[in-house]
Design an enzyme around this catalytic site. Structure first.
Site, short mmCIF file in Angstrom:
data_model
loop_
_atom_site.label_atom_id
_atom_site.label_comp_id
_atom_site.label_asym_id
_atom_site.label_seq_id
_atom_site.Cartn_x
_atom_site.Cartn_y
_atom_site.Cartn_z
N HIS A 274 0.82 -1.23 0.00
CA HIS A 274 0.00 0.00 0.00
C HIS A 274 0.85 1.27 0.00
O HIS A 274 0.32 2.36 -0.22
CB HIS A 274 -0.93 0.05 1.22
CG HIS A 274 -1.98 -1.03 1.22
ND1 HIS A 274 -2.82 -1.24 0.15
CD2 HIS A 274 -2.31 -1.97 2.15
CE1 HIS A 274 -3.63 -2.26 0.42
NE2 HIS A 274 -3.33 -2.73 1.63
N ASP B 41 -2.73 -10.69 -2.40
CA ASP B 41 -3.27 -10.15 -1.15
C ASP B 41 -4.72 -9.74 -1.42
O ASP B 41 -5.06 -9.31 -2.52
CB ASP B 41 -2.44 -8.93 -0.73
CG ASP B 41 -2.81 -8.41 0.65
OD1 ASP B 41 -2.08 -8.71 1.61
OD2 ASP B 41 -3.84 -7.70 0.79
N HIS C 75 -6.32 -7.22 -0.44
CA HIS C 75 -6.44 -5.79 -0.69
C HIS C 75 -5.68 -5.42 -1.97
O HIS C 75 -4.66 -6.04 -2.28
CB HIS C 75 -5.86 -4.99 0.49
CG HIS C 75 -6.52 -5.32 1.79
ND1 HIS C 75 -5.99 -6.24 2.68
CD2 HIS C 75 -7.68 -4.87 2.34
CE1 HIS C 75 -6.80 -6.34 3.73
NE2 HIS C 75 -7.83 -5.53 3.55
N ASP D 287 -4.63 -12.74 3.35
CA ASP D 287 -5.87 -12.26 3.98
C ASP D 287 -7.12 -12.51 3.13
O ASP D 287 -8.21 -12.08 3.51
CB ASP D 287 -5.75 -10.78 4.36
CG ASP D 287 -4.99 -9.96 3.33
OD1 ASP D 287 -4.75 -10.46 2.22
OD2 ASP D 287 -4.65 -8.80 3.64
#
Ligand code: ZN
Length: 306
Positions: free
Chosen positions: A124, A161, A163, A244
């Site tokens: 991120h 991931d 996200h 995740d």
């Protein structure tokens, strides 16, 4: 097969109730300590240099992370990204792990694959901002090392991931030497990741919806992302390995299991073997149910060792 990590990565202190806790990495290292993983070649991660960081981050950002040393307390860079007294060292080792792993697979004949068991995670972090638990964009620092220090012209980054890796996308938006392929849940933090976000044609975003699981995940990668990565003929495969999307993860709503991580890993290994002389470097991103993270990372590493 190399394992890069450093005890400093456990000293990035995010406070008592933060999902991105040292317990995550401790659990991953504990499972990789079993006899089953005895063949791993364990290497202490060096620090990334300022110059290596400045290839993908601007000066003000690097300075903020390295020079803001809170005295005995945690400072917040955004609502969920903490800076503690141990954070700068952890962030340097996390990025340095990926740099060292890239150097190892590109310059030594006998190391072909590596996993970086590090935190804070990275995908991120944008060119100018820490966000979403991430300080430096570890995988991006590794990709830049491959291009600048080793002259690679085609580096693929596979990001599974849950996200969207907005930071990696941001950093390589105009960089045709990098192909960024991501599957992720949408809508979900950080909000980006639409298929129409394409950069210079080098960004491939494939969102999934809450409740989606193994079948769609495998179809997306097998039928779409993997063929596109193959067509790119990468000289190196990097992996943003977040776990995740596991069904037990508290921060997201996809329904993968550890066997799905074994599956995607085997597919990426096969792709790297075919196109990139076997060269693959994976680095830990998210995964917030500690037990699910440990079993998923174990399945990932096991598939990398085969
Ligand atoms: Zn994540």
């Amino acid at each position: 097969m190399r394992l890069y990590t450093h005890p400093a990565c456990l000293q990035h202190d995010t406070g008592p109730h933060h999902p991105e806790s040292p317990a995550r990495l401790a659990a991953v290292l504990r499972v990789l300590d079993r006899d089953h993983y005895a063949a791993l070649d364990r290497v202490e991660a060096p620090r990334a240099t300022r110059d290596q960081l400045l290839r993908v981050h601007d000066e003000a950002h690097v300075q903020r992370v390295l020079d803001t040393v809170p005295m005995g307390e945690t400072q917040w860079l955004d609502d969920d990204t903490a800076l503690s007294p141990g954070s700068a060292e952890a962030a340097l080792r996390a990025a340095g792990a990926v740099v060292a792993a890239v150097d190892a697979v590109l310059s030594s004949g006998h190391v072909r694959r590596a996993f970086c068991a590090v935190r804070p995670p990275g995908h991120h972090a944008t060119r100018s901002e820490a966000m979403g638990f991430c300080l430096f964009n570890n995988v991006a620092v590794g990709a830049a090392q491959a291009m600048v220090a080793h002259g690679l012209r085609r580096v693929a980054i596979a990001d599974f991931d849950v996200h969207h890796g907005n930071g990696t996308q941001d950093i390589f938006w105009h960089e045709p030497r990098v192909l960024f392929a991501s599957s992720h849940e949408m809508p979900l933090y950080p909000g980006s990741g639409n298929p129409d976000e394409r950069g210079a044609g080098n960004i491939l975003n494939r969102p999934m919806s809450a409740g989606d699981g193994s079948y769609l995940f495998r179809e997306l990668w097998e039928g779409d992302l993997l063929p596109r990565i193959r067509a790119f003929r990468p000289q190196l495969v990097l992996v943003s390995a977040g776990f995740d999307a596991h069904q037990n993860d508290p921060l997201a709503n996809l329904c993968l299991g550890s066997e799905d991580y074994a599956w995607i890993t085997a597919k990426l290994v096969e792709l790297a073997n075919h196109h990139a002389e076997g060269r693959l470097v994976s680095t830990l991103e998210g995964g917030y149910d500690v037990a699910a993270l440990a079993s998923s990372a174990a399945a990932h590493v096991e598939a990398l060792m085969e």
